[in-house]
Write a protein that holds these residues in place. Structure first.
Motif, PDB file in Angstrom:
ATOM      1  N   UNK A  10       0.597  -1.663   0.013  1.00  0.00           N
ATOM      2  CA  UNK A  10       0.363   0.179  -0.119  1.00  0.00           C
ATOM      3  C   UNK A  10       1.363   1.732  -0.039  1.00  0.00           C
ATOM      4  N   UNK A  11       2.057   1.265   0.595  1.00  0.00           N
ATOM      5  CA  UNK A  11       2.742   2.675   0.871  1.00  0.00           C
ATOM      6  C   UNK A  11       3.454   2.470  -0.182  1.00  0.00           C
ATOM      7  N   UNK A  12       4.092   1.793  -0.869  1.00  0.00           N
ATOM      8  CA  UNK A  12       4.925   1.892  -2.672  1.00  0.00           C
ATOM      9  C   UNK A  12       3.959   1.993  -3.108  1.00  0.00           C
ATOM     10  N   UNK A  13       2.591   1.262  -3.310  1.00  0.00           N
ATOM     11  CA  UNK A  13       1.257   1.796  -4.258  1.00  0.00           C
ATOM     12  C   UNK A  13       1.157   3.601  -4.166  1.00  0.00           C
ATOM     13  N   UNK A  14       1.446   3.820  -2.809  1.00  0.00           N
ATOM     14  CA  UNK A  14       0.860   5.292  -2.888  1.00  0.00           C
ATOM     15  C   UNK A  14       2.015   5.994  -3.420  1.00  0.00           C
ATOM     16  N   UNK A  15       3.389   5.723  -3.459  1.00  0.00           N
ATOM     17  CA  UNK A  15       4.558   6.779  -3.070  1.00  0.00           C
ATOM     18  C   UNK A  15       4.406   6.704  -4.860  1.00  0.00           C
ATOM     19  N   UNK A  19       2.594   6.589  -7.078  1.00  0.00           N
ATOM     20  CA  UNK A  19       1.520   7.585  -8.053  1.00  0.00           C
ATOM     21  C   UNK A  19       1.040   8.176  -7.668  1.00  0.00           C
ATOM     22  N   UNK A  20       1.389   9.203  -6.518  1.00  0.00           N
ATOM     23  CA  UNK A  20       3.102  10.322  -6.016  1.00  0.00           C
ATOM     24  C   UNK A  20       3.408  10.860  -6.755  1.00  0.00           C
ATOM     25  N   UNK A  21       4.518  10.042  -6.997  1.00  0.00           N
ATOM     26  CA  UNK A  21       5.526  10.608  -7.617  1.00  0.00           C
ATOM     27  C   UNK A  21       5.576  10.437  -9.216  1.00  0.00           C
ATOM     28  N   UNK A  22       4.731   9.681  -9.875  1.00  0.00           N
ATOM     29  CA  UNK A  22       4.018   9.636 -11.274  1.00  0.00           C
ATOM     30  C   UNK A  22       4.091  11.179 -11.646  1.00  0.00           C
ATOM     31  N   UNK A  23       2.729  11.666 -10.576  1.00  0.00           N
ATOM     32  CA  UNK A  23       1.606  13.088 -10.730  1.00  0.00           C
ATOM     33  C   UNK A  23       2.889  13.668 -10.421  1.00  0.00           C
ATOM     34  N   UNK A  24       3.774  14.524  -9.722  1.00  0.00           N
ATOM     35  CA  UNK A  24       4.695  14.987  -8.946  1.00  0.00           C
ATOM     36  C   UNK A  24       6.119  15.592 -10.629  1.00  0.00           C
ATOM     37  N   UNK A  25       5.702  14.133 -11.880  1.00  0.00           N
ATOM     38  CA  UNK A  25       7.904  14.379 -12.591  1.00  0.00           C
ATOM     39  C   UNK A  25       6.661  15.354 -13.716  1.00  0.00           C
TER      40      UNK A  25
END
Length: 690
Positions: free
Chosen positions: A49-54, A56-62
């Protein structure tokens, strides 16, 4: 000059040492026993769950990083266009530090729980090592990225004062802004995630269903444990990475007028801070039945003492005759004094935060007493404690600012800010230890390991709750000094000799800046509320629609709750982040267009810093005090006739107070640290255009 360049290479060596030590600790954590099959199953769900969130978050931030980098490349001219590359590098290093730290933290949680089956010290060691990976990754990647970029720019454009002032350091400021951008979204997104899960788990599980925290029947419990990692490990790491880099960059910019030695002195101090933080970790030990808090404090204080000694010799070696800023001479002792002032102020703010948030202390006792008459009085008492708690830390910061300025001017304030952050390696290790211990308790409960194991993990967790509060106080104090030094660097770069608050545009900027932390906090709290509503409805639905869930014969759909928190956090973090970025741009260029200078932007930065620091302290300490008031009641013997312990009316009131405090201390409050720093560093980055 050559000797000063060598100092930058020494900093690179220190950074590599930090990363090597982080790798060593990560191997030690991975080698520990991960326990039973059930424990590994729970841990795997948290980890995924933690790695899935990070991810997805990093894809948006990229996408955001690429867009901003392109804008920087288009609007700047000449060599300063390279600020786009520096921005990407800062964002990458911050994101990588968060990824590495959280990856190891989600391994350490189950191994801490397993070690607690036999030994308190073994459990403490694993949890602390997991946190230390985060701490060492932050300082290692921060110093490495900054030092390598500085050396490359000096090689390309030279290291004489004009090149430093006009090209090298303005580009280097982009590295700091990259770190700030990632930090803001990581803090806001992580905070929304963790509190949506926490509020949903608490209100339905504890109050409506009267089941224990981390009970496997609660569908939100995995999301709650994931949230500890994305909010308090990754989010806090990004927060302190930003402060650490921002303090270094501002000190380097303010040191230009005194020569190259003053520019490289901060990175030399960073190298010393890395070494003493590593040494401090060796002192973190306890015995069965011992006090984990004392062990953590011992490591922290030993690092601070060693840094004070090391800083004196480094400053004396690099600047044996002191430094001269224009017509002002600053001796070795005054430079060292500024560093010590910052470090002492950081320790003092940490101790004050402990006083207001720790169990059995008077402020928390006041809230515990207030629970006798219900949730309303509990909330009133918590608000009062939080408001009162702003006074002494602000006085400490004011004294630190005045003393450091009297020693070495604006440069003194900047190196005081770094003095406060000098032992970030171990400070962040202590802070990241908290969510690992909390996760270990959750895994213990969900795996049914028994009361004796839970007692050990609770001992670690109760300390972790206090260390988290101290870490937030430390982050707020460092944010205030870092923002002030960045503000001073902006004034230097923009050519503003003074900012007259009687000018209408400056007063307008001051008022708008003072308002922004309130508007930003409102957005963050509303985002948590929206996400929590969805979480509560889902948890209620599962208890209603899944036969046998309450009886423990059926399994909850944990993945659905994880997805709700993830989607809400990614969506809701965008608006507050954009507001923080657009406000200084609009005010800065509007001020330049209408009034001919950027003085109104100076007013904006002053307003957001003063208002933001007070709001951050108030919210963090209110939330921490409410949380520990609840924990103190949970630690009482359960006696219905005396209204004490878990399940009592007093406990229900405390849970509601804690639920109100959750988004205060873990979403809005910590995010304000980044708001004030991000706006200052963005003003610094755009100052050549103003």
């Amino acid at each position: 000059m050559t000797e000063s360049i060598h100092i930058a290479w020494v900093a690179v060596g220190g950074a590599l040492l930090a990363l090597a030590y982080a790798f060593y600790l990560a191997r030690k954590v991975s080698a520990a026993d991960s326990g039973t099959e059930k424990m590994r199953e729970v841990s795997k769900a948290i980890r995924e769950g933690a790695m899935a969130f990070i991810t997805r978050e990093y894809k948006v931030l990229s996408i955001f990083v690429v867009i901003v980098a392109v804008i920087f490349a288009l609007v700047n001219t000449g060599a300063v266009k390279l600020v786009a590359i520096a921005f990407i590098a800062g964002a990458f290093c911050s994101a990588l530090a968060g990824y590495l730290g959280m990856r190891v933290a989600t391994k350490a949680n189950v191994r801490t729980a397993n070690a607690a089956r036999t030994s308190l010290n073994a459990a403490l060691t694993i949890a602390f090592r997991g946190g230390a990976v985060m701490g060492m990754s932050v300082v290692g990647l921060g110093v490495l990225g900054l030092s390598v970029l500085f050396l490359v720019l000096c090689f390309l454009f030279g290291s004489h004062p004009d090149a430093l002032q006009n090209t090298v350091l303005p580009i280097l400021a982009g590295f700091s802004f990259g770190a700030s951008s990632i930090a803001l979204f990581a803090r806001v997104g992580g905070g929304i995630y963790t509190k949506a899960a926490d509020v949903g788990a608490d209100l339905v599980g504890k109050i409506e269903k009267n089941i224990p925290e981390d009970d496997p029947r609660n569908p939100a419990t995995i999301a709650d444990n994931v949230g500890d990692n994305v909010g308090d490990v990754c989010g806090m790491g990004a927060d302190l990475f930003e402060s650490y880099v921002g303090a270094l960059v501002s000190a380097m910019i303010l040191g230009v007028s005194a020569g190259f030695t003053a520019v490289t002195l901060p990175v030399a101090l960073a190298a010393i801070g890395i070494v003493v933080s590593i040494l401090g970790t060796l002192f973190v030990k306890t015995k069965e039945g011992g006090n984990p808090q004392r062990a953590l404090n011992t490591g922290t204080f030993m690092s601070a003492i060693l840094f004070v000694i090391g800083a004196f010799f480094v400053i004396g070696y690099l600047a044996p005759n002191g430094l001269t800023f224009g017509s002002d001479y600053v001796s070795v002792n005054k430079l060292w004094g500024s560093v010590v002032v910052g470090l002492v102020a950081g320790v003092a703010i940490g101790l004050l935060t402990e006083h207001y948030c720790a169990m059995k202390k008077r402020p928390v006792e006041e809230i515990v007493e207030a629970t006798k008459t219900g949730a309303a009085t509990d909330i009133i008492a918590g608000l009062a404690v939080g408001m009162r708690s702003t006074a002494l830390p602000l006085i400490v910061l004011s004294i630190a600012i005045i003393l450091s300025y009297s020693f070495a001017g604006l440069y003194g304030i900047a190196i005081a800010a770094f003095g406060m952050l000098s032992t970030t390696g171990i400070q962040l290790a202590v802070d990241a230890y908290g969510p690992i211990a909390d996760n270990a308790g959750g895994i213990t409960e969900m795996s049914g390991l028994g009361e004796d194991v839970r007692a050990r993990t609770d001992s670690l967790d109760s300390v972790g709750n206090t260390t988290a509060a101290i870490g937030k106080g430390f982050a707020i104090g460092s944010a205030a000094l870092t923002a002030l030094s960045l503000f001073a660097a902006f004034r230097e770069q923009s050519g503003l000799s003074q900012i007259d608050i009687t000018r209408p545009d400056v007063m307008a900027g001051l008022l708008i800046g003072g308002m922004l932390p309130f508007l930003f906090s409102s957005m963050a709290l509303k985002a948590v509320g929206r996400a929590a509503n969805s979480m509560i409805e889902e948890v209620r639905r599962q208890f209603r629609d899944i036969p046998g869930l309450m009886e423990g014969t059926a399994k909850a759909d944990y993945a659905k709750c994880v997805d709700i928190s993830t989607a809400a956090a990614i969506k809701q973090m965008i608006l507050p982040g954009l507001m923080a970025i657009l406000a200084p741009i609009v005010v800065g260029f509007g001020s330049k267009w209408i009034w001919g200078d950027a003085a109104a932007l100076g007013g904006l930065l002053a307003g957001v810093t003063v208002s933001g620091v007070m709001m951050a302290i108030f919210m963090a300490n209110s939330g921490g005090a409410w949380d520990n008031a609840k924990k103190q009641i949970e630690g009482e013997p359960k006696d219905p006739s005396k209204n004490t312990g878990k399940g009592s009316a007093r406990h229900a009131a405390a849970v509601i107070g804690d639920t109100v405090g959750d988004p205060f201390k873990d979403t809005a409050g910590p995010s304000l640290n980044i708001l004030i720093k991000l706006m200052s560093v963005l003003a610094l980055v755009i100052s050549p255009l103003l």
